[in-house]
Design a protein around this motif. Structure first.
Motif, mmCIF file in Angstrom:
data_model
loop_
_atom_site.group_PDB
_atom_site.id
_atom_site.type_symbol
_atom_site.label_atom_id
_atom_site.label_comp_id
_atom_site.label_asym_id
_atom_site.label_seq_id
_atom_site.Cartn_x
_atom_site.Cartn_y
_atom_site.Cartn_z
ATOM 1 N N LEU A 93 0.828 -1.200 0.000
ATOM 2 C CA LEU A 93 0.000 0.000 0.000
ATOM 3 C C LEU A 93 0.862 1.251 0.000
ATOM 4 N N VAL A 96 1.852 2.079 -3.477
ATOM 5 C CA VAL A 96 0.727 2.699 -4.175
ATOM 6 C C VAL A 96 0.546 4.147 -3.714
ATOM 7 N N ARG A 99 2.135 7.417 -5.215
ATOM 8 C CA ARG A 99 1.618 8.009 -6.446
ATOM 9 C C ARG A 99 0.484 8.996 -6.190
ATOM 10 N N ALA A 108 -7.511 6.300 -2.226
ATOM 11 C CA ALA A 108 -6.771 5.058 -2.498
ATOM 12 C C ALA A 108 -6.766 4.141 -1.287
ATOM 13 N N THR A 109 -6.564 4.707 -0.096
ATOM 14 C CA THR A 109 -6.563 3.873 1.115
ATOM 15 C C THR A 109 -7.968 3.391 1.450
ATOM 16 N N PHE A 112 -8.511 0.383 -0.558
ATOM 17 C CA PHE A 112 -7.870 -0.794 0.060
ATOM 18 C C PHE A 112 -8.764 -1.378 1.137
#
Length: 285
Positions: A93, A96, A99, A108-109, A112
């Protein structure tokens, strides 16, 4: 401040030993504390947001559940493996996260956390929606760690995490974290490998959340997808925001506040989240 909190925990444990409800509430606070400390470091010391910490919490909980129930492993072997798996996932993570910035990183998190919840729900060996039940209590020789013993065990884990984190922040990694938080470009200019330390922060926060999850599964005796969903990620974020990000004692205070309210406020489920949101708005103002 940490010593004062430790004294309060000991006093509470002694006074509440005859009240099972209070002992349970205190144990839940200790269970959530490692996850709050990890996110506090990530958010307050490295300036990286995560709305997916429940995914790491779930990795620790499900690792203990699956390995102890289906494979017959002892807790003391299953828990470290779950923590290691969460740390490795945190490294992924972290790559990732390099970026993204700002609200894109939060999204993004969050993704996840949603993916993790989906895996927990869909995997047949993890029990689908029912989760894993019948998780045995940890054994330490002749002692079964449950009830009041679980309170002391959970707080030993929480304070061990707190001391480990203080040591981390006072060392080279802590100085690198501070430099990244203050000015990432300047940190890169003076030779600090900012990418490496960001990934380390995500891995460390993931490992701490998994430690809390492992204790959660052992204490409760079960884990299901609803227990490690996005609502838990929001609760952990609230603990950090209310306690003060970047402060170990603040994370403990936030965990105590939200963890206790979650236990005693179940009869007000429809209004509890409204209250939490209002408190956060007041803190921001």
């Amino acid at each position: 401040m940490l010593a004062v909190f430790a004294a309060a925990v000991i006093l509470f444990g002694v006074l509440a030993q005859r009240d099972a409800g209070l002992v349970q509430a205190g144990t839940y606070v200790a269970i959530f504390a490692p996850a709050a400390i990890g996110l506090s470091i990530l958010l307050g010391n490295v300036n990286q947001i995560s709305v997916g910490q429940a995914g790491f919490f779930g990795i620790g909980a499900y690792s203990v559940g699956y390995l102890t129930v289906d494979r017959g492993w002892p807790f003391w072997t299953a828990a470290p493996l779950g923590i290691a798996l969460a740390a490795a996932t945190g490294v992924g993570l972290g790559f990732v996260a390099l970026r993204f910035r700002g609200h894109y990183l939060a999204m993004a998190t969050l993704a996840f956390g949603l993916i993790a919840a989906g895996v927990f729900h869909a995997a047949p060996f993890l029990g689908h929606a029912s989760g894993v039940t019948g998780i045995p209590y940890p054994q330490a020789g002749p002692l079964t760690i449950s009830g009041h013993a679980a309170y002391w065990f959970a707080w030993i884990v929480a304070f061990a995490v707190a001391l480990l984190s203080l040591g981390l922040l006072r060392g080279r990694a802590g100085r690198a974290f501070e430099a990244i938080r203050n000015d990432e470009l300047a940190a890169e200019t003076i030779g600090i490998p900012t990418r490496r330390y960001k990934i380390l922060a995500f891995a460390y926060a993931g490992a701490l959340a998994a430690a809390g999850g492992a204790t959660f599964a052992a204490f409760l005796g079960l884990v299901n997808p609803d227990a490690v969903g996005i609502a838990l990620s929001v609760d952990i974020l609230l603990m950090v925001v209310l306690g003060g990000s970047g402060l170990i004692s603040g994370a403990l205070f936030g965990a105590a506040l939200i963890g206790y309210l979650n236990v005693v406020g179940h009869q007000y489920d429809n209004w509890r989240e409204v209250g939490y949101g209002a408190v956060v708005v007041l803190c921001v103002i």
